[in-house]
Design a protein around this motif. Structure first.
Motif, PDB file in Angstrom:
ATOM      1  N   ALA A  26       0.859  -1.184   0.000  1.00  0.00           N
ATOM      2  CA  ALA A  26       0.000   0.000   0.000  1.00  0.00           C
ATOM      3  C   ALA A  26       0.883   1.217   0.000  1.00  0.00           C
ATOM      4  CB  ALA A  26      -0.924  -0.005   1.215  1.00  0.00           C
ATOM      5  N   SER A  27       0.252   2.380   0.021  1.00  0.00           N
ATOM      6  CA  SER A  27       1.022   3.618  -0.018  1.00  0.00           C
ATOM      7  C   SER A  27       1.706   3.887   1.298  1.00  0.00           C
ATOM      8  CB  SER A  27       0.081   4.777  -0.342  1.00  0.00           C
ATOM      9  OG  SER A  27      -0.914   4.870   0.644  1.00  0.00           O
ATOM     10  N   GLU A  28       2.703   4.724   1.240  1.00  0.00           N
ATOM     11  CA  GLU A  28       3.472   5.089   2.425  1.00  0.00           C
ATOM     12  C   GLU A  28       2.589   5.793   3.443  1.00  0.00           C
ATOM     13  OE1 GLU A  28       6.595   8.599   3.326  1.00  0.00           O
ATOM     14  OE2 GLU A  28       6.735   7.550   1.419  1.00  0.00           O
ATOM     15  N   THR A  29       2.818   5.488   4.727  1.00  0.00           N
ATOM     16  CA  THR A  29       2.054   6.153   5.777  1.00  0.00           C
ATOM     17  C   THR A  29       2.293   7.647   5.736  1.00  0.00           C
ATOM     18  OG1 THR A  29       3.873   5.437   7.166  1.00  0.00           O
ATOM     19  CG2 THR A  29       1.768   4.358   7.516  1.00  0.00           C
ATOM     20  N   GLY A  30       1.232   8.395   6.027  1.00  0.00           N
ATOM     21  CA  GLY A  30       1.353   9.830   5.881  1.00  0.00           C
ATOM     22  C   GLY A  30       0.997  10.617   7.112  1.00  0.00           C
ATOM     23  N   CYS A  31       0.723   9.955   8.244  1.00  0.00           N
ATOM     24  CA  CYS A  31       0.307  10.701   9.431  1.00  0.00           C
ATOM     25  C   CYS A  31       1.503  11.227  10.199  1.00  0.00           C
ATOM     26  CB  CYS A  31      -0.526   9.814  10.361  1.00  0.00           C
ATOM     27  SG  CYS A  31      -2.214   9.584   9.773  1.00  0.00           S
ATOM     28  N   ASN A  32       1.373  12.412  10.714  1.00  0.00           N
ATOM     29  CA  ASN A  32       2.416  12.953  11.576  1.00  0.00           C
ATOM     30  C   ASN A  32       2.207  12.470  12.993  1.00  0.00           C
ATOM     31  OD1 ASN A  32       3.638  14.476   9.579  1.00  0.00           O
ATOM     32  ND2 ASN A  32       2.185  16.148   9.834  1.00  0.00           N
ATOM     33  N   ASP A  90      -5.538  -2.509  13.931  1.00  0.00           N
ATOM     34  CA  ASP A  90      -6.647  -2.170  13.047  1.00  0.00           C
ATOM     35  C   ASP A  90      -6.059  -1.401  11.865  1.00  0.00           C
ATOM     36  OD1 ASP A  90      -8.994  -0.619  11.911  1.00  0.00           O
ATOM     37  OD2 ASP A  90     -10.025  -1.718  13.508  1.00  0.00           O
ATOM     38  N   LYS A  91      -6.511  -1.682  10.677  1.00  0.00           N
ATOM     39  CA  LYS A  91      -5.939  -1.009   9.506  1.00  0.00           C
ATOM     40  C   LYS A  91      -6.427   0.419   9.355  1.00  0.00           C
ATOM     41  CE  LYS A  91      -9.295  -2.660   6.075  1.00  0.00           C
ATOM     42  NZ  LYS A  91      -9.446  -3.418   4.814  1.00  0.00           N
ATOM     43  N   GLY A  92      -7.400   0.835  10.192  1.00  0.00           N
ATOM     44  CA  GLY A  92      -7.893   2.200  10.108  1.00  0.00           C
ATOM     45  C   GLY A  92      -8.522   2.472   8.752  1.00  0.00           C
ATOM     46  N   CYS A  93      -8.226   3.643   8.200  1.00  0.00           N
ATOM     47  CA  CYS A  93      -8.796   4.006   6.900  1.00  0.00           C
ATOM     48  C   CYS A  93      -7.956   3.511   5.731  1.00  0.00           C
ATOM     49  CB  CYS A  93      -8.938   5.532   6.803  1.00  0.00           C
ATOM     50  SG  CYS A  93     -10.111   6.225   7.989  1.00  0.00           S
ATOM     51  N   ARG A  94      -6.854   2.856   6.033  1.00  0.00           N
ATOM     52  CA  ARG A  94      -6.000   2.332   4.964  1.00  0.00           C
ATOM     53  C   ARG A  94      -6.653   1.126   4.295  1.00  0.00           C
ATOM     54  NH1 ARG A  94      -1.523   5.644   3.723  1.00  0.00           N
ATOM     55  NH2 ARG A  94      -0.971   6.756   5.618  1.00  0.00           N
ATOM     56  N   HIS A  95      -6.273   0.867   3.067  1.00  0.00           N
ATOM     57  CA  HIS A  95      -6.811  -0.283   2.349  1.00  0.00           C
ATOM     58  C   HIS A  95      -6.167  -1.579   2.828  1.00  0.00           C
ATOM     59  CE1 HIS A  95      -9.165   2.147  -0.360  1.00  0.00           C
ATOM     60  NE2 HIS A  95      -8.097   2.854  -0.711  1.00  0.00           N
ATOM     61  N   GLY A 306       0.513   5.801  14.056  1.00  0.00           N
ATOM     62  CA  GLY A 306      -0.929   5.981  13.958  1.00  0.00           C
ATOM     63  C   GLY A 306      -1.582   6.122  15.323  1.00  0.00           C
ATOM     64  N   LEU A 307      -1.161   5.316  16.289  1.00  0.00           N
ATOM     65  CA  LEU A 307      -1.705   5.400  17.645  1.00  0.00           C
ATOM     66  C   LEU A 307      -1.370   6.750  18.271  1.00  0.00           C
ATOM     67  CD1 LEU A 307      -3.069   3.849  20.088  1.00  0.00           C
ATOM     68  CD2 LEU A 307      -0.723   3.451  20.862  1.00  0.00           C
ATOM     69  N   CYS A 347      -8.474   7.669  13.939  1.00  0.00           N
ATOM     70  CA  CYS A 347      -7.125   7.441  13.410  1.00  0.00           C
ATOM     71  C   CYS A 347      -7.242   7.037  11.944  1.00  0.00           C
ATOM     72  CB  CYS A 347      -6.430   6.343  14.209  1.00  0.00           C
ATOM     73  SG  CYS A 347      -4.866   5.787  13.500  1.00  0.00           S
ATOM     74  N   LYS A 348      -6.549   7.741  11.077  1.00  0.00           N
ATOM     75  CA  LYS A 348      -6.654   7.491   9.642  1.00  0.00           C
ATOM     76  C   LYS A 348      -5.582   6.536   9.135  1.00  0.00           C
ATOM     77  CE  LYS A 348      -8.842  11.929   8.536  1.00  0.00           C
ATOM     78  NZ  LYS A 348      -9.090  12.289   9.933  1.00  0.00           N
ATOM     79  N   ASP A 349      -4.619   6.212   9.992  1.00  0.00           N
ATOM     80  CA  ASP A 349      -3.499   5.354   9.611  1.00  0.00           C
ATOM     81  C   ASP A 349      -3.735   3.946  10.157  1.00  0.00           C
ATOM     82  OD1 ASP A 349      -1.082   4.542   8.627  1.00  0.00           O
ATOM     83  OD2 ASP A 349       0.129   5.912   9.828  1.00  0.00           O
ATOM     84  N   ASN A 350      -2.886   2.997   9.755  1.00  0.00           N
ATOM     85  CA  ASN A 350      -2.851   1.728  10.464  1.00  0.00           C
ATOM     86  C   ASN A 350      -2.592   2.011  11.933  1.00  0.00           C
ATOM     87  OD1 ASN A 350      -0.986  -0.085   7.875  1.00  0.00           O
ATOM     88  ND2 ASN A 350      -3.151   0.356   8.008  1.00  0.00           N
ATOM     89  N   CYS A 351      -3.205   1.239  12.807  1.00  0.00           N
ATOM     90  CA  CYS A 351      -3.043   1.461  14.247  1.00  0.00           C
ATOM     91  C   CYS A 351      -2.709   0.141  14.933  1.00  0.00           C
ATOM     92  CB  CYS A 351      -4.310   2.053  14.829  1.00  0.00           C
ATOM     93  SG  CYS A 351      -4.147   2.547  16.576  1.00  0.00           S
ATOM     94  N   THR A 352      -1.547   0.075  15.549  1.00  0.00           N
ATOM     95  CA  THR A 352      -1.093  -1.138  16.236  1.00  0.00           C
ATOM     96  C   THR A 352      -0.515  -0.763  17.587  1.00  0.00           C
ATOM     97  OG1 THR A 352      -0.565  -2.208  14.136  1.00  0.00           O
ATOM     98  CG2 THR A 352       0.415  -3.152  16.111  1.00  0.00           C
ATOM     99  N   ALA A 353      -0.845  -1.558  18.603  1.00  0.00           N
ATOM    100  CA  ALA A 353      -0.316  -1.327  19.951  1.00  0.00           C
ATOM    101  C   ALA A 353       0.029  -2.660  20.603  1.00  0.00           C
ATOM    102  CB  ALA A 353      -1.330  -0.577  20.818  1.00  0.00           C
ATOM    103  N   VAL A 354       1.065  -2.638  21.417  1.00  0.00           N
ATOM    104  CA  VAL A 354       1.426  -3.768  22.277  1.00  0.00           C
ATOM    105  C   VAL A 354       1.424  -3.251  23.706  1.00  0.00           C
ATOM    106  CG1 VAL A 354       3.250  -5.383  22.962  1.00  0.00           C
ATOM    107  CG2 VAL A 354       2.814  -4.960  20.540  1.00  0.00           C
ATOM    108  N   LEU A 355       0.774  -3.981  24.598  1.00  0.00           N
ATOM    109  CA  LEU A 355       0.729  -3.611  26.016  1.00  0.00           C
ATOM    110  C   LEU A 355       1.477  -4.663  26.826  1.00  0.00           C
ATOM    111  CD1 LEU A 355      -0.312  -1.858  28.361  1.00  0.00           C
ATOM    112  CD2 LEU A 355      -2.405  -3.235  28.338  1.00  0.00           C
ATOM    113  N   ILE A 356       2.447  -4.207  27.615  1.00  0.00           N
ATOM    114  CA  ILE A 356       3.263  -5.088  28.459  1.00  0.00           C
ATOM    115  C   ILE A 356       2.988  -4.698  29.900  1.00  0.00           C
ATOM    116  CG2 ILE A 356       5.602  -5.911  28.953  1.00  0.00           C
ATOM    117  CD1 ILE A 356       6.365  -4.439  26.217  1.00  0.00           C
TER     118      ILE A 356
END
Length: 360
Positions: A26-32, A90-95, A306-307, A347-356
């Motif tokens: 997919a396209s390069e992530t674009g969120c700041n 979650d892939k958010g708004c990304r394809h 994204g998070l 969130c418009k980007d892919n969103c991934t989190a790990v909780l430890i």
């Protein structure tokens, strides 16, 4: 072990859909992302962290929450008894989903040793997911092979192994990229828990945030009814627009465009892969920090940009703390964190989190 991912956008908090990771692009992530570490956080990090430069590699991903018993040398104070961890995405708004993650509470299973070894990571892909998948599969084993301590804790040896593991992973990825004409890349944020020591490594703009108690009673025993948690950012972002990174890029013959991007194209200045930018200043060398766990340390959140684009560090810590109070489940807490980021905060980007979560 299959490399699986958990969806953070499930409508049922108790059930999460999982799927095998593919190789679509997919396209390069674009969120700041938010600005890097504040002065207050820097001061805290200086007291608790030792900084260097690279991080580890592993190929296994756990399926669901896990706990690992402590196996600490008798000479060390028995503080941490177990680690509970899980991931959500979650892939958010990304394809497509371009992130990969690792949850290995027992990362030393294939490499026996007396020292506790756990490994957690997020690899945030851009321009595709091939680099993220590759780092997910190979980084930890390269770090182990480079000499990650498995008997007696040696901070310098651990950092050296992590840095070398990053280098080996990127080198082999670039060879693979050349053969297969891959163009994508991936940033990384990684954590190793070795005995009572936590080592954090990052390259790019993914972040690690520690939740530490600032209200205690007696010898570090936290009163949960009064405890407040402080968010401590454990990582430093690497973006081409930052003066130190810009200077290094320019010395390597690259340029930073008016849009703040390397060669006018990518925002980050450190990443795995991205072979077309490696000759103009992009590097894979991570920053590395370490600190010893105490009873004040409650949990660490790893997140892709994204998070952090919709959650501030303190905001995320407060949200997770409330979820843990309500559910006592790392799995539910991290899924709800990602769900909140995507569904409520848009969130418009892919969103991934790990909780430890640290069990004391």
């Amino acid at each position: 072990m299959a490399h699986q991912k958990r969806e953070g956008s499930s409508t049922d908090d108790d059930c999460a859909s999982k799927r095998l990771k593919g190789s679509d692009t997919a396209s390069e992530t674009g969120c700041n992302v938010e600005a890097s570490v504040s002065q207050e956080i820097d001061a805290e990090a200086t007291r608790t962290c030792q900084r260097e430069s690279e991080a580890p590699s592993n190929k296994c991903v756990s399926d669901g929450k896990s706990a690992v018993d402590s196996n600490v040398s008798g000479e060390q104070k028995m503080v941490l008894t177990a680690v509970e961890a899980d991931a959500a995405e979650d892939k958010g708004c990304r394809h497509t989903m371009e992130d990969a993650w690792v949850v290995l509470p027992n990362a030393g299973a294939e490499y026996p040793g007396s020292l506790r070894c756990a490994h957690f990571a997020i690899f945030d892909g851009h321009g595709g997911r091939l680099a993220a998948d590759y780092a997910q599969k190979h980084l930890h084993q390269n770090v182990i092979a480079a000499g990650l301590p498995r008997e007696l804790m040696d901070v310098k040896a651990a950092k050296k192994a992590i840095i070398e593991g990053f280098r080996r992973t990127d080198e082999s990825l670039l060879q693979e990229s050349t053969k297969r004409n891959w163009q994508d890349g991936a940033t990384a944020v990684c954590v190793w828990i070795l005995g009572q020591m936590v080592v954090v490594a990052n390259a790019g703009d993914a972040k690690a945030v520690l939740a530490r108690s600032i209200s205690t009673d007696g010898e570090g025993v936290v009163d949960e009814t009064k405890s407040q948690l402080k968010a401590i950012v454990l990582t430093r972002e690497h973006k081409a627009i930052f003066p130190q990174e810009r200077s290094r890029i320019q010395k390597a013959g690259g340029s930073v465009g008016s849009n703040g991007r390397l060669q006018g194209r990518i925002e980050v200045s450190r990443a795995f892969g991205d072979r077309q930018f490696k000759k103009v200043g992009l590097i894979s060398t991570p920053d590395v920090h370490s600190f010893e766990l105490t009873k004040k340390d409650h949990f660490i959140i790893l997140g892709c940009d994204g998070l952090w684009g919709v959650f501030g560090p303190s905001d995320a810590v407060e949200f997770v703390q409330n979820q843990l109070k309500e559910t006592s489940s790392a799995s539910l807490a991290v899924r709800r964190l990602v769900k909140e980021a995507v569904r409520e905060r848009r969130c418009k980007d892919n969103c991934t989190a790990v909780l430890i979560v640290f069990k004391h």
